[in-house]
Design an enzyme around this catalytic site. Structure first.
Site, PDB file in Angstrom:
ATOM      1  N   GLY A 181     -25.386 -92.801 -40.251  1.00 47.49           N
ATOM      2  CA  GLY A 181     -26.475 -91.789 -41.012  1.00 47.49           C
ATOM      3  C   GLY A 181     -26.812 -90.981 -40.115  1.00 47.49           C
ATOM      4  O   GLY A 181     -28.685 -90.144 -40.535  1.00 47.49           O
ATOM      5  N   CYS A 195     -63.570 -86.843 -29.736  1.00 50.94           N
ATOM      6  CA  CYS A 195     -63.881 -85.716 -29.082  1.00 50.94           C
ATOM      7  C   CYS A 195     -63.973 -84.207 -29.943  1.00 50.94           C
ATOM      8  O   CYS A 195     -64.591 -83.255 -29.275  1.00 50.94           O
ATOM      9  CB  CYS A 195     -63.220 -85.624 -27.885  1.00 50.94           C
ATOM     10  SG  CYS A 195     -61.645 -84.988 -28.321  1.00 50.94           S
ATOM     11  N   HIS A 253     -38.360 -91.244 -31.911  1.00 50.75           N
ATOM     12  CA  HIS A 253     -38.919 -89.595 -31.964  1.00 50.75           C
ATOM     13  C   HIS A 253     -40.374 -90.275 -32.793  1.00 50.75           C
ATOM     14  O   HIS A 253     -41.030 -89.272 -33.437  1.00 50.75           O
ATOM     15  CB  HIS A 253     -38.154 -88.804 -33.367  1.00 50.75           C
ATOM     16  CG  HIS A 253     -36.969 -88.660 -33.092  1.00 50.75           C
ATOM     17  ND1 HIS A 253     -36.173 -88.167 -33.398  1.00 50.75           N
ATOM     18  CD2 HIS A 253     -36.302 -88.205 -31.535  1.00 50.75           C
ATOM     19  CE1 HIS A 253     -35.177 -87.752 -33.035  1.00 50.75           C
ATOM     20  NE2 HIS A 253     -35.572 -87.709 -31.478  1.00 50.75           N
ATOM     21  N   ARG A 290     -44.903 -86.332 -46.563  1.00 50.01           N
ATOM     22  CA  ARG A 290     -44.385 -87.017 -46.445  1.00 50.01           C
ATOM     23  C   ARG A 290     -44.569 -88.670 -45.696  1.00 50.01           C
ATOM     24  O   ARG A 290     -43.780 -90.097 -46.628  1.00 50.01           O
ATOM     25  CB  ARG A 290     -43.377 -87.252 -45.061  1.00 50.01           C
ATOM     26  CG  ARG A 290     -41.913 -85.987 -45.140  1.00 50.01           C
ATOM     27  CD  ARG A 290     -42.396 -85.171 -44.167  1.00 50.01           C
ATOM     28  NE  ARG A 290     -41.049 -86.305 -43.275  1.00 50.01           N
ATOM     29  CZ  ARG A 290     -40.836 -85.863 -41.336  1.00 50.01           C
ATOM     30  NH1 ARG A 290     -41.163 -85.287 -41.033  1.00 50.01           N
ATOM     31  NH2 ARG A 290     -40.105 -87.091 -40.981  1.00 50.01           N
ATOM     32  N   VAL A 328     -38.277 -92.097 -38.145  1.00 46.00           N
ATOM     33  CA  VAL A 328     -40.333 -91.835 -37.654  1.00 46.00           C
ATOM     34  C   VAL A 328     -40.883 -92.870 -39.074  1.00 46.00           C
ATOM     35  O   VAL A 328     -42.088 -93.096 -39.511  1.00 46.00           O
ATOM     36  CB  VAL A 328     -41.045 -90.707 -37.356  1.00 46.00           C
ATOM     37  CG1 VAL A 328     -40.255 -90.114 -36.612  1.00 46.00           C
ATOM     38  CG2 VAL A 328     -41.204 -89.847 -38.796  1.00 46.00           C
TER      39      VAL A 328
END
Ligand code: BV8
Ligand code: ZN
Length: 234
Positions: A171, A134, A102, A53, A86
């Site tokens: 939409g 980490c 989101h 995506r 997004v």
């Protein structure tokens, strides 16, 4: 004025919607991909989907629907744009203030220490990016099913819905909550609620008006009429 957008506003840019015919969920179901358990169980598959995506979004551009909302933002004093998307296309179209309910697919963070890691792609690390601080798993900075929305962002969106006098729902299939609650929050607070969609949705019967058509065609007409109105008033 408050506007809520969903995947449909990016459809004319070439970004598949979630539930349409060639929808993103066609190949996979949301439960298989857009949730934390699926990610921990199979991070390669989930990263494959998000990398696919990301690449897709890198090669598209905002369409006249996104541009029209950026123009309207310049003309309306009290304007709030809330998106479920997004894909970052509203910001790329020039919208200055976008409430991303989101999250944003361009951003990532470490599930263990929370460190941000916005490397454009993680190809050098095979399929599963690891935190440079980490060594924890890096995940996309998006809200998955079962996860809380960013609290301040949602509260700001909810407040904008309560105080606006005009609410546009553009939409979106109005299926995913709590985002889909916003149009009725606006209506119960006295706003006039208009839906812009190529087809009717679950909420159409409760909207004040449903304009059936493409966002990329309807929103520029709205922007143009507002611009010519301003010229007449000057
Ligand atoms: C939450 C980000 C509180 C990732 C997405 C069990 C446990 C927990 C929660 C739930 C549960 N059961 C139900 C829920 C609530 C759940 C939910 O709503 N589920 C639905 C499926 C029933 N919600 C959540 O989990 C949310 N969190 O509730 O937290 C909580 C926490 C723990 C425990 C209890 C409660 C989180 C939801 C966020 C999920 N993340 N995406 C990613 O993108 O990968 S959802 C995903 O759907 C996208 O964000 C997308 O934006 C969103 C909504 O879809 P739409 O945008 O509307 O897209 P869609 O394809 O559906 O429709 C497109 C529309 O456009 C169509 O109507 C089409 O006709 C139209 N269109 C097409 N072309 C055009 C057009 N219109 C105009 N012009 C065009 N050219
Ligand atoms: Zn870390």
């Amino acid at each position: 004025m408050c506007v809520l957008t969903g995947a449909g506003i990016s459809a004319e840019s070439g970004v598949p919607t979630f539930r349409g015919d060639n929808g993103l969920w066609k190949k996979f179901r949301p439960e298989e991909l857009a949730n934390f358990e699926a990610f921990i169980r199979n991070p390669e598959l989930v990263w494959e989907w998000y990398n696919y995506r990301r690449q897709l979004i890198e090669n598209v551009i905002p369409n006249p629907g996104h541009v029209a909302l950026a123009q309207i933002e310049q003309m309306v004093q009290e304007f709030t744009l809330v998106t479920q998307n997004v894909d970052d296309l509203h910001r790329r179209a020039g919208s200055k203030r976008v409430l991303e309910l989101h999250g944003n697919i361009q951003r990532s963070y470490c599930v263990d220490c929370g460190a941000r890691d916005d490397r454009p792609d993680f190809t050098e690390e095979r399929k599963i990016p690891r935190c440079r601080t980490c060594g924890g798993l890096i995940r996309p900075d998006v809200v998955w099913f079962g996860e809380m929305l960013p609290q301040e962002v949602f509260e700001e969106a909810d407040a904008a819905a309560r105080r606006c006098d005009l609410f546009l729902s553009v939409g979106t299939s109005s299926i995913v909550y709590p985002a889909a609650s916003l149009p009725m929050v606006a209506k119960q607070s006295g706003a006039y609620v208009i839906e812009v969609n190529v087809e009717r949705t679950d909420l159409s019967g409760r909207m004040d008006q449903t304009l059936i058509g493409k966002a990329g065609e309807i929103l520029p007409l709205l922007a143009e009429s507002m611009i010519s109105n301003r010229r007449v008033q000057q």
